[in-house]
Design a protein around this motif. Structure first.
Motif, mmCIF file in Angstrom:
data_model
loop_
_atom_site.group_PDB
_atom_site.id
_atom_site.type_symbol
_atom_site.label_atom_id
_atom_site.label_comp_id
_atom_site.label_asym_id
_atom_site.label_seq_id
_atom_site.Cartn_x
_atom_site.Cartn_y
_atom_site.Cartn_z
ATOM 1 N N GLY A 89 0.811 -1.217 0.000
ATOM 2 C CA GLY A 89 0.000 0.000 0.000
ATOM 3 C C GLY A 89 0.838 1.258 0.000
ATOM 4 O O GLY A 89 0.534 2.227 -0.709
ATOM 5 N N VAL A 90 1.902 1.273 0.790
ATOM 6 C CA VAL A 90 2.797 2.436 0.809
ATOM 7 C C VAL A 90 3.471 2.606 -0.547
ATOM 8 O O VAL A 90 3.596 3.727 -1.060
ATOM 9 C CB VAL A 90 3.830 2.300 1.950
ATOM 10 C CG1 VAL A 90 4.939 3.325 1.822
ATOM 11 C CG2 VAL A 90 3.147 2.422 3.295
ATOM 12 N N LEU A 91 3.903 1.508 -1.139
ATOM 13 C CA LEU A 91 4.525 1.564 -2.464
ATOM 14 C C LEU A 91 3.547 2.081 -3.516
ATOM 15 O O LEU A 91 3.898 2.926 -4.353
ATOM 16 C CB LEU A 91 5.047 0.181 -2.844
ATOM 17 C CG LEU A 91 5.848 0.070 -4.128
ATOM 18 C CD1 LEU A 91 7.163 0.838 -3.987
ATOM 19 C CD2 LEU A 91 6.134 -1.391 -4.428
ATOM 20 N N LEU A 92 2.297 1.621 -3.462
ATOM 21 C CA LEU A 92 1.272 2.092 -4.393
ATOM 22 C C LEU A 92 0.997 3.577 -4.193
ATOM 23 O O LEU A 92 0.903 4.337 -5.166
ATOM 24 C CB LEU A 92 -0.003 1.283 -4.219
ATOM 25 C CG LEU A 92 -1.193 1.708 -5.076
ATOM 26 C CD1 LEU A 92 -0.902 1.426 -6.551
ATOM 27 C CD2 LEU A 92 -2.438 1.007 -4.631
ATOM 28 N N LEU A 93 0.880 4.003 -2.952
ATOM 29 C CA LEU A 93 0.614 5.412 -2.662
ATOM 30 C C LEU A 93 1.759 6.306 -3.127
ATOM 31 O O LEU A 93 1.526 7.373 -3.719
ATOM 32 C CB LEU A 93 0.371 5.594 -1.164
ATOM 33 C CG LEU A 93 -0.086 6.966 -0.704
ATOM 34 C CD1 LEU A 93 -1.432 7.311 -1.320
ATOM 35 C CD2 LEU A 93 -0.170 7.003 0.800
ATOM 36 N N CYS A 94 2.988 5.867 -2.910
ATOM 37 C CA CYS A 94 4.147 6.636 -3.379
ATOM 38 C C CYS A 94 4.180 6.711 -4.903
ATOM 39 O O CYS A 94 4.464 7.770 -5.478
ATOM 40 C CB CYS A 94 5.436 6.021 -2.855
ATOM 41 S SG CYS A 94 5.683 6.242 -1.092
ATOM 42 N N SER A 95 3.901 5.607 -5.553
ATOM 43 C CA SER A 95 3.894 5.594 -7.022
ATOM 44 C C SER A 95 2.827 6.523 -7.578
ATOM 45 O O SER A 95 3.073 7.265 -8.534
ATOM 46 C CB SER A 95 3.650 4.174 -7.534
ATOM 47 O OG SER A 95 4.638 3.306 -7.083
ATOM 48 N N LEU A 96 1.629 6.485 -6.998
ATOM 49 C CA LEU A 96 0.568 7.376 -7.463
ATOM 50 C C LEU A 96 0.910 8.840 -7.216
ATOM 51 O O LEU A 96 0.634 9.696 -8.059
ATOM 52 C CB LEU A 96 -0.745 7.027 -6.769
ATOM 53 C CG LEU A 96 -1.408 5.735 -7.207
ATOM 54 C CD1 LEU A 96 -2.617 5.438 -6.329
ATOM 55 C CD2 LEU A 96 -1.816 5.806 -8.659
#
Length: 83
Positions: free
Chosen positions: A57-64
């Motif tokens: 989730g953190v990786l997805l949020l950072c990517s977005l």
């Protein structure tokens, strides 16, 4: 191109259902199975049941966030060149 899109969509659906089934079994059913049962060797320890989705989730949020920032910077550059 329609066949390629369908195959990619099918592979995405298959992988999503597989991950969902694995995670559901890991988190909901596995705690009720005896510790010495052979099925435990196919799963990570229980503490990873929270760490893996949190990291994803953190990786997805950072990517977005990075994607939105890049799009906003490109939009600003186009507006400044148009004037």
């Amino acid at each position: 191109m329609e066949i390629g899109d369908r195959s990619v969509g099918f592979l995405m659906l298959l992988s999503s259902v597989s991950i969902f089934a694995y995670y559901t079994f890991w988190v909901i059913i596995l705690p009720f199975v005896d510790e010495d049962h052979f099925v435990h060797k196919y799963f990570l320890p229980q503490q990873y049941a929270i760490l893996v989705p949190t990291f994803a989730g953190v990786l997805l949020l950072c990517s977005l966030t990075i994607f939105v920032g890049i799009v906003m910077l490109k939009g600003r550059n186009r507006k400044s060149h148009a004037n």
